[in-house]
Each structure stands twice: as structure tokens, then as C-alpha cells.
Design an enzyme around this catalytic site. Structure first.
Site, mmCIF file in Angstrom:
data_model
loop_
_atom_site.group_PDB
_atom_site.id
_atom_site.type_symbol
_atom_site.label_atom_id
_atom_site.label_comp_id
_atom_site.label_asym_id
_atom_site.label_seq_id
_atom_site.Cartn_x
_atom_site.Cartn_y
_atom_site.Cartn_z
ATOM 1 N N ARG A 69 1.491 1.520 -5.757
ATOM 2 C CA ARG A 69 1.545 0.469 -4.866
ATOM 3 C C ARG A 69 0.392 -0.351 -4.345
ATOM 4 O O ARG A 69 0.468 -1.129 -3.601
ATOM 5 C CB ARG A 69 2.250 1.095 -3.637
ATOM 6 C CG ARG A 69 3.605 1.938 -4.023
ATOM 7 C CD ARG A 69 4.083 2.468 -2.749
ATOM 8 N NE ARG A 69 4.396 1.536 -1.561
ATOM 9 C CZ ARG A 69 5.507 1.186 -1.206
ATOM 10 N NH1 ARG A 69 6.485 1.425 -1.976
ATOM 11 N NH2 ARG A 69 5.627 0.211 -0.230
ATOM 12 N N CYS A 109 0.760 -1.233 -0.030
ATOM 13 C CA CYS A 109 0.069 0.029 -0.041
ATOM 14 C C CYS A 109 0.860 1.182 0.113
ATOM 15 O O CYS A 109 1.986 1.025 0.170
ATOM 16 C CB CYS A 109 -0.860 0.034 1.244
ATOM 17 S SG CYS A 109 -1.708 -1.490 1.518
ATOM 18 N N TRP A 126 -3.861 -1.654 -1.361
ATOM 19 C CA TRP A 126 -4.194 -2.882 -2.079
ATOM 20 C C TRP A 126 -4.493 -4.092 -0.943
ATOM 21 O O TRP A 126 -3.816 -4.493 -0.305
ATOM 22 C CB TRP A 126 -2.642 -3.109 -2.597
ATOM 23 C CG TRP A 126 -2.870 -4.380 -3.831
ATOM 24 C CD1 TRP A 126 -3.070 -4.438 -4.894
ATOM 25 C CD2 TRP A 126 -2.568 -5.913 -3.341
ATOM 26 N NE1 TRP A 126 -2.989 -5.589 -5.724
ATOM 27 C CE2 TRP A 126 -2.567 -6.562 -4.814
ATOM 28 C CE3 TRP A 126 -1.888 -6.329 -2.353
ATOM 29 C CZ2 TRP A 126 -2.277 -7.789 -4.733
ATOM 30 C CZ3 TRP A 126 -1.623 -7.914 -2.467
ATOM 31 C CH2 TRP A 126 -1.730 -8.428 -3.621
ATOM 32 N N ASN A 167 1.108 0.148 6.345
ATOM 33 C CA ASN A 167 1.565 -0.733 5.311
ATOM 34 C C ASN A 167 1.914 -2.317 5.999
ATOM 35 O O ASN A 167 2.569 -2.054 6.989
ATOM 36 C CB ASN A 167 2.592 -0.335 4.395
ATOM 37 C CG ASN A 167 2.054 0.716 3.447
ATOM 38 O OD1 ASN A 167 0.917 1.116 3.405
ATOM 39 N ND2 ASN A 167 3.009 1.466 3.083
ATOM 40 N N GLY A 168 1.827 -3.153 5.253
ATOM 41 C CA GLY A 168 2.546 -4.360 5.848
ATOM 42 C C GLY A 168 1.238 -5.400 6.654
ATOM 43 O O GLY A 168 0.161 -5.222 6.098
ATOM 44 N N LYS A 207 5.220 -10.787 -19.156
ATOM 45 C CA LYS A 207 4.641 -9.258 -19.449
ATOM 46 C C LYS A 207 3.131 -9.607 -19.947
ATOM 47 O O LYS A 207 2.507 -8.705 -19.852
ATOM 48 C CB LYS A 207 5.563 -8.807 -20.475
ATOM 49 C CG LYS A 207 7.026 -8.026 -19.963
ATOM 50 C CD LYS A 207 6.770 -6.784 -19.015
ATOM 51 C CE LYS A 207 6.729 -7.585 -17.565
ATOM 52 N NZ LYS A 207 7.972 -7.876 -16.938
ATOM 53 N N HIS A 246 8.401 -32.938 -26.856
ATOM 54 C CA HIS A 246 8.071 -33.752 -25.483
ATOM 55 C C HIS A 246 6.634 -33.478 -25.023
ATOM 56 O O HIS A 246 6.126 -33.894 -23.918
ATOM 57 C CB HIS A 246 8.855 -33.652 -24.327
ATOM 58 C CG HIS A 246 10.357 -34.139 -24.724
ATOM 59 N ND1 HIS A 246 10.797 -35.417 -25.110
ATOM 60 C CD2 HIS A 246 11.457 -33.339 -24.934
ATOM 61 C CE1 HIS A 246 11.827 -35.629 -25.361
ATOM 62 N NE2 HIS A 246 12.169 -34.308 -25.571
ATOM 63 N N LYS A 261 2.751 -2.901 -7.443
ATOM 64 C CA LYS A 261 4.035 -2.761 -7.915
ATOM 65 C C LYS A 261 5.152 -3.670 -6.908
ATOM 66 O O LYS A 261 5.991 -4.383 -7.348
ATOM 67 C CB LYS A 261 4.474 -1.298 -7.970
ATOM 68 C CG LYS A 261 6.001 -1.307 -8.449
ATOM 69 C CD LYS A 261 6.200 -1.558 -9.862
ATOM 70 C CE LYS A 261 7.522 -1.388 -10.320
ATOM 71 N NZ LYS A 261 8.139 -2.088 -11.566
ATOM 72 N N GLU A 317 10.150 -14.273 -19.567
ATOM 73 C CA GLU A 317 10.111 -12.831 -19.340
ATOM 74 C C GLU A 317 9.064 -12.361 -20.190
ATOM 75 O O GLU A 317 8.042 -11.465 -19.730
ATOM 76 C CB GLU A 317 11.441 -11.959 -19.302
ATOM 77 C CG GLU A 317 11.262 -10.408 -19.141
ATOM 78 C CD GLU A 317 10.623 -10.019 -17.853
ATOM 79 O OE1 GLU A 317 10.326 -10.802 -16.941
ATOM 80 O OE2 GLU A 317 10.047 -8.837 -17.788
ATOM 81 N N GLU A 366 0.366 -10.503 -17.663
ATOM 82 C CA GLU A 366 0.456 -9.656 -16.565
ATOM 83 C C GLU A 366 -0.372 -8.406 -16.970
ATOM 84 O O GLU A 366 -1.372 -8.033 -16.202
ATOM 85 C CB GLU A 366 2.061 -9.228 -16.081
ATOM 86 C CG GLU A 366 1.885 -8.071 -15.000
ATOM 87 C CD GLU A 366 3.477 -7.814 -14.711
ATOM 88 O OE1 GLU A 366 4.093 -7.977 -15.523
ATOM 89 O OE2 GLU A 366 3.669 -7.348 -13.529
HETATM 90 O O1 M6R Z 1 10.575 -5.734 -6.660
HETATM 91 P P1 M6R Z 1 10.892 -6.886 -7.168
HETATM 92 O O2 M6R Z 1 11.806 -6.992 -8.253
HETATM 93 O O3 M6R Z 1 11.203 -7.900 -5.899
HETATM 94 O O4 M6R Z 1 9.605 -7.717 -7.658
HETATM 95 C C1 M6R Z 1 9.324 -9.053 -8.134
HETATM 96 C C2 M6R Z 1 8.133 -9.149 -8.619
HETATM 97 O O5 M6R Z 1 7.002 -9.165 -7.945
HETATM 98 C C3 M6R Z 1 8.218 -8.400 -10.079
HETATM 99 O O6 M6R Z 1 9.195 -8.487 -11.035
HETATM 100 C C4 M6R Z 1 6.916 -8.886 -10.955
HETATM 101 O O7 M6R Z 1 7.041 -10.105 -11.353
HETATM 102 C C5 M6R Z 1 6.726 -7.864 -11.899
HETATM 103 N N1 M6R Z 1 5.430 -7.231 -11.850
HETATM 104 C C6 M6R Z 1 6.695 -8.324 -13.289
HETATM 105 O O8 M6R Z 1 6.575 -7.329 -14.205
#
Ligand code: M6R
Ligand code: UD1
Length: 694
Positions: A33, A2, A88, A115-116, A571, A590, A689, A567, A574
Site C-alpha cells: 500500500r 498508506c 506513500w 491514511n488519506g 502492464k 492514420h 496498490k 491492458e 507499469e
Molecule cells: O483498485 P482499482 O481496481 O480501483 O485500481 C485501479 C487502478 O489504480 C489499477 O488498476 C492500476 O491501474 C493497476 N496498478 C494496474 O496494474
């Protein structure tokens, strides 16, 4: 997961409009966040009355709610404390009730943003219920507000800091929190444990010193009786604290904020989970460390800790941050993600700046210099990360193995912890994280620290938990990444880690030629990024033509390009919500080949490297099943010269760097796919994020 923002003015007259706008603007900068609900608390028209607004949805909705309720915006405050939060959801669905600030009682004697996660909230709640408190939300945070009031009621002449210490001692889990109270008007308590908090300071006069002293409880600890009660509380939550002893507080002045004659000066304080919400107000910031309790009152900032001998510094520096506002604005771009994709030619240069000296064939990572020889002697290097950061580790595994000949493993932080994998003193554990706050990675770091391993961070956010807790590390210096989908952090992590491998192999004569080749490759990367970004329009058209209304997509790569495929697939999933699977092309036959027909969209990464012929086998297998893959290949590759082949051509670089170039078309594909679907690229559903929960 958050965002917290607070604003305190002391002897600086501000009207309510200014205060509300400052809080709302701070929240909108932190929206990445968390963005399922937002709220704030400011002073009401009468003394001892709090005015709180909470709304489900983004900060714009909260703004609308405030406008509709027509508060008197002209009312002025010479001194005032306001707190706000963007959420969040973890405990309890997004709703007005569950959203922060939370209150101690109907009169808002204490208001809290947090937060947390408070892991012992159930015990605290059960206990407070027996004391007559009625809980109104499903959150863990509410117990902090109620606990604060309970402790205050035991001793109403208590000092705000002493009260905060007593509260914090009872909390288990992670938190960054702000407390505002009608009993301590214009004051705020900020406390952190595992969740970042930054304090920005704006004064009209120059500060006397650029640090704040840390103050401790006298004798460095609580009296035995109180300490033992504390332990009992931790174990059973059956006996709440006796009222804390005011004499424990060691009062000193925070010298930075006093005039020559010792009188506090007009001052404004901005509290935030992230400096990006502060830079437009002031460049002077102070990062709180874990277990710090900051008290802002009468133009002063005091920092307290419970115990003296905990190895932390006696002062907190007031630093000048170099972040510019334009760096955190979207500029000419429609989305942060788009801006960050296009920033990559500069961000990778910033990662290498002052570190890579191609002319003299040297790499110097200042943050690792003292540790490099220890790392060279370690028995293995374990990379630990999540999501995109995990993929960047996978992408550099080959070059580490080749240059260092040290055994390398790459671990997903959550799985690593689930297995309680063996870690030893002669291991080097590298934690890679953009935010430096990801809970799984942070827990894995603590796990490795407990086992005596050397820990190294590769982190973007300076002052983040991973950066602070690791023995040493590298800041990737990619600049703030706001878009939830990580893009420039990936390429900068990749480059930073290649430089790490280059540093480690500096003493190996047999590797010199190869090292030089890689350094020369790195020097050209930025320019090659620029070339690839020229493909933006054709890629946009390609997305509309081939991927519209598709249900699924395969991404094939082999060797160093498998992490690129992973990767790219992450993307796409996501932000465009299109199912996309990365497949190691050697594995195609396979099982996955059964999916292939003339309709399934497929992207194959087929840039030239030492396993190109093997990659071509997979290509032939796909073609033979009627598949019509889009190929990512090098310029003018004769293998793909047919006019029928759909291709994205990229420049060639050293094989171990090729993934840096190949990922960019995939980032653009994911972006245009999402935009084509009308989705909000920067705020994908269900994600935020910074993943600060397990
Ligand atoms: O802040 P971090 O690099 O530790 O975050 C890790 C993942 O949560 C982050 O890379 C996530 O997979 C991204 N949203 C991908 O785009
Ligand atoms: C540092 C300065 C940089 C300055 C340069 C000049 C910082 C943040 N960086 O950069 O502004 O231009 O010196 O020589 O002040 N660290 C960790 N864990 C991590 C990341 C970093 O412990 O995850 C530590 C490093 O070991 C180092 C410090 O933080 O002690 C700064 O790291 P880094 O910014 O990478 O160092 P330099 O590149 O030397």
C-alpha cells in the site's frame, strides 16, 4: 495510499520484542500500500514516555534502525498499545520527519498514524499556529496530532472518546487513523472516513456475542451551540471548538468482550488497513464503517458515532474471515505478481463458483438478483473505473451491447468527474475496482448517488468503500491481490461482468443460443489458462531475445483485442518502465505506421474472430514496412505457419472471451521484462496498490 497497523494487548503479557515484531510484521504485509518510509510508536522504558522510530525506505530499513538503537527487548508489558504506518508520500517528500507516526509535541503526548488526506489542514495549521503550535513536518497529518493536544489542553479530564469525536468533527477529507496517547495509556482510538480500517480480535475465551453495539451521542446530535461553532469552524477555521461536553457520551458496555460476571477479559486487538495483515493472528474481524470512532481500552472495544439517525446499523458484526495466511504469502513464487498470474486458473473458478451452472444453463449473481429487472429497464449502463479495471470494462463492452442491447458507455473515473458528465435517475452506473477504495472511482460513485442513479459495484475487496456504498454488486472473489500490477483481478472482473451480461439477457429468447455458447466457453476457461501458463519459459526466453535494451514497443489489437492491447501495454509500462503503446490496428495507417521499421519491436494480437481479415490488413502493412511482429494467434493458424514468424499460440474460445486468454501472455511478457531488468516487480517506482488520492 498508506498502510496502518496497530497492536493492543490487555492483560496478556508481552515483551517488547514481541510487540515490535508484531508491528513490523503487520507493516510488511501492508507494504504494497505504500513503501517509501515507515514508522512506529510504542511505550518507552519509563511511564509516560513514547519510543518512536521512523525511517525512509522499506519496512526492512525501519527494522534495521530499531536493531541499531538496541532497545531493551526483554521489557514486558501486561497491557500496551503500539501503532505503526507504512507511507506513500502525498504531502511532503519521503523523509524521517514526514513519516508517521506524527506527534503533538516533543513529549509525544499524542501520536497519530493516518491514511488519506486532510483537505482543510492548511486552515487548521494556520489556526493552531496562532495558538502557539510549531509545525515540524510538511504533512497534513501533523495538524491532527496538534489539534488533539490543543483540545485536550482545554479540558485535561476529558474522556478519550469525547476528545476523538471533537477532533474528527474538525477534519475534512478522507482518513483512517489511529491515536495513541500518554494520557490514556494502553488505549487506542481508531477512526475512519473513506479509508478502510479493520479490527481483529483475539481472546482466549469465546466471545459472548458476535457483534459490537454502536453508541451514539445522547439525543443523536451535538448541542446547538457546539454544532453552530462547528459550522463556523468549517467555514472559516477561525474558532476552535469549545471543550466538548463529557455528558454527551452515552456509555454502554461492549457485550462481546465481557465475562459472565461483567468483567473485561484478557484480549488482543489488531488494527489494520487490510485484513491480510491480521489473518495470521486471528480470523475474528470487525470492519469499521465511515464515521465510526472505535475506542479500544481495558480489553473492550466500543464503537461511537456522532449522530444516531444516519441510516447505519446499530451493531458492527464480528465476522470470521476465510482468508488463509498462505493466500497472502508468496509460496514458491519469487513475486506476488508472478503468484497471482499463476493463480488465475483457480481465481476465475472462484469468481464463477456457485454462480455459473453450465449444466442447467443458468447464471445467478446473488448480489444482483433483486436489482436485475430494474437494470434491464435502465436507459443506459455507464461503467466507471480506472487503470486495469477500466480496461476490463472496455473488454466487456461488446458482449454487454450484444446481449442486452442497452446503450453502454465506459468512462475513466477522473475524466467522467472532470466533465461533470450528465447522469440521470434511470441510469445504471457500474463501478469496477479491485480495491474498492480508488479515490477517483469512489468520488464518481458519490457523484452518481447524488444524481439518483442505480449504482452497482464489481469489487474484489469485501467490506471496501465501493462495496459498501453501492446499492448492489458482485464480489469477484479473486482472493487478495498484493502485486501492484493487477493481473488476476482483471481476468476475474472480466468473467464477473460477462456473467452480469448473461444475467441481464436471461429473459431474451433470441439470445439463448449465444448465451449457452458463452457459458460453455466460461466453463473451459480455467483449463485453457493452465495451458497458456505452460508458455512461461518460452515467453521468458522471447523477452530476453527480442526486447532487451529496447526503448519502445507497440502492441496492436482490434475490436475486442484493443482493450487487451491497452491492458498489456499498461502492464509493461507499469513494471518494466519500457515505453509501450497500444494501437487500435485500424488506426495504424492514420499515423502510427510512420514508426514502423525493421527495428521497432511490435506485438500483434491476431486470434481469429469476425474481424480477423481486417486485423490481417494491419499485419500486412507492418510486414510491408519491414516490421517483424511477434504474433499472438490461435494454435496452428495456417496464416502464420511460416517458420520465420515469431508467435505465441493460445487456445481458441468464444470470441467475446478470447481477450481473457490473450492477456495472459502479455502479463507474462511484462513480468519477465521487468525481472530481466532487475526491477522489483511488486513495488514499481512511484506507484502503490491502492490509489486513495485524487
Ligand atoms: O483498485 P482499482 O481496481 O480501483 O485500481 C485501479 C487502478 O489504480 C489499477 O488498476 C492500476 O491501474 C493497476 N496498478 C494496474 O496494474
Ligand atoms: C454471498 C456471500 C458469500 C456466500 C453467498 C451464498 C458475502 C460477501 N458473500 O455471495 O460468502 O457464499 O452469498 O449465497 O457475504 N455488494 C454491493 N456492492 C459491491 C459488491 C457486493 O453492494 O460492490 C453487495 C451485493 O449486492 C450483496 C452483497 O454485497 O448484497 C454480497 O455480494 P456477493 O458476495 O457478490 O454476493 P453472493 O455471490 O450472493
Amino acid at each position: 495510499m498508506c498502510g496502518i497497523f496497530g497492536y493492543i494487548n490487555y492483560l496478556v503479557e508481552r515483551d517488547r520484542k514481541f510487540i515490535l515484531d508484531t508491528l513490523l510484521n503487520g507493516l510488511s504485509r501492508l507494504e504494497y500500500r505504500g513503501y517509501d518510509s515507515a514508522g512506529l510508536a510504542v511505550d518507552g522504558d519509563k511511564k509516560n514516555v513514547v519510543c518512536a522510530f521512523k525511517e525512509v525506505g522499506k519496512v526492512a530499513k525501519l527494522k534495521e534502525l530499531i536493531e541499531e538503537s538496541k532497545p531493551d527487548l526483554t521489557k514486558t508489558f501486561e497491557s500496551h498499545a503500539g501503532i505503526s504506518h507504512t507511507r506513500w508520500a502525498t504531502h511532503g517528500t519521503p523523509s524521517r520527519l514526514n513519516c508517521h507516526p506524527h506527534r503533538s509535541d516533543v513529549n509525544w503526548e499524542f501520536s497519530i498514524v493516518h491514511n488519506g488526506i486532510i483537505t482543510n489542514y492548511k486552515e487548521l495549521k494556520a489556526l493552531l499556529e496562532t495558538k502557539g503550535f510549531r509545525f515540524e513536518t510538511e504533512t497534513d497529518t501533523e495538524c491532527i496530532a496538534k489539534l488533539t493536544k490543543y483540545l485536550y489542553d482545554q479540558q485535561p479530564d476529558i474522556d478519550f472518546t469525547v476528545l476523538a469525536k471533537a477532533v474528527v468533527k474538525e477534519l475534512e477529507g478522507a482518513f483512517g487513523l489511529l491515536i495513541k496517547s500518554v494520557h490514556f495509556p494502553h488505549e487506542v482510538i481508531a477512526a475512519r472516513k473513506g479509508s478502510p480500517l479493520v479490527i481483529g480480535v483475539r481472546t482466549s475465551r469465546k466471545m459472548k456475542v458476535d457483534f459490537v453495539d454502536v453508541e451514539y451521542s445522547e439525543d443523536g446530535a451535538l448541542p446547538a451551540e457546539q454544532a453552530s461553532q462547528n459550522v463556523a469552524m468549517k467555514k472559516s477555521a477561525t474558532g476552535l471548538l469549545a471543550p466538548p461536553d463529557k455528558s454527551l457520551l452515552h456509555r454502554s458496555q461492549s457485550r462481546a468482550f465481557l465475562s459472565d460476571d461483567g468483567v473485561p477479559q484478557p484480549a488482543e486487538f489488531f488494527l489494520s488497513s487490510d485484513p491480510s495483515a491480521i489473518v495470521e493472528h486471528t480470523k475474528k474481524v470487525l470492519y469499521l464503517e465511515d464515521d465510526d470512532i472505535a475506542h479500544i481500552h481495558e480489553g473492550q472495544l466500543n464503537i461511537h458515532r456522532l449522530t444516531k439517525d444516519d441510516g447505519t446499523s446499530n451493531v458492527r458484526a464480528i465476522q470470521t474471515i476465510e482468508l488463509e495466511l498462505q493466500e497472502i504469502m508468496k509460496g514458491k513464487f519469487d513475486h506476488f505478481m508472478q503468484k497471482e498470474i499463476f493463480e488465475q486458473p483457480e481465481s476465475v473458478v472462484n469468481t464463477m463458483r456457485g454462480r455459473l451452472d453450465v449444466a442447467n444453463k443458468q447464471v445467478t449473481l446473488g448480489g444482483l438478483r433483486q436489482y436485475i429487472s430494474t437494470i434491464r429497464r435502465c436507459r443506459r449502463i455507464i461503467f466507471v473505473a480506472c487503470g486495469t479495471s477500466y480496461h476490463s470494462c472496455m473488454a466487456v463492452r461488446g458482449v454487454f451491447e450484444e446481449l442486452t442491447e442497452i446503450p453502454i458507455s465506459v468512462e475513466l473515473a477522473s475524466d467522467f468527474l472532470d466533465r461533470q458528465a450528465p447522469v440521470f435517475r434511470d441510469d445504471t452506473c457500474v463501478f469496477v475496482s479491485q480495491s474498492g477504495e480508488t479515490a477517483d472511482s469512489l468520488m464518481a460513485l458519490r457523484y452518481c448517488l447524488e444524481r439518483g442513479a442505480l449504482t452497482v459495484g464489481v469489487v474484489n475487496v469485501v467490506g471496501s468503500s465501493i462495496s459498501l456504498l453501492t446499492h448492489c454488486g458482485v464480489h469477484i472473489n479473486a482472493g487478495p491481490e498484493i502485486g501492484v500490477a493487477s493481473t488476476k483481478a482483471y481476468t476475474s472482473q472480466f468473467v464477473a461482468m460477462v456473467m452480469f451480461a448473461l444475467s441481464l439477457s436471461e429473459d431474451r429468447a433470441s439470445k439463448q443460443k449465444r448465451r449457452e455458447e458463452i457459458m460453455e466457453g466460461l466453463a473451459k476457461i480455467s483449463e485453457q489458462f493452465r495451458e497458456i501458463l505452460k508458455l512461461n519459459d518460452p515467453i521468458k526466453q522471447m523477452c530476453a531475445k527480442f526486447f532487451k535494451n529496447q526503448k519502445s514497443l507497440l502492441l496492436l489489437g482490434r475490436g475486442g483485442q484493443f482493450p487487451t492491447a491497452l491492458e498489456g501495454a499498461l502492464k509493461i509500462k507499469e513494471i518494466s518502465y519500457l515505453h509501450c503503446e497500444a494501437v487500435m490496428s485500424g488506426e495504424l495507417k492514420h499515423g502510427v505506421l510512420a514508426l514502423v521499421d525493421e527495428n521497432l519491436p511490435i506485438i500483434m494480437i491476431l486470434t481469429r474472430d469476425n474481424i480477423f481479415t481486417k486485423s490481417l490488413n494491419a499485419y500486412q502493412q507492418v510486414i510491408a514496412r519491414g516490421g517483424r511482429p511477434i504474433v499472438i494467434c490461435n494454435y496452428d493458424d495456417p496464416e502464420f505457419s511460416s517458420a520465420q514468424t515469431e508467435k505465441i499460440e493460445v487456445p481458441k474460445t468464444v470470441d467475446c472471451l478470447q481477450g481473457l486468454l490473450n492477456v495472459i501472455p502479455l502479463q507474462l511478457i511484462s513480468y519477465w521484462l521487468a525481472v530481466g531488468e532487475g526491477l522489483n516487480v511488486d513495488f514499481p517506482r512511484n506507484l502503490a496498490k491502492s490509489v486513495t488520492v485524487e
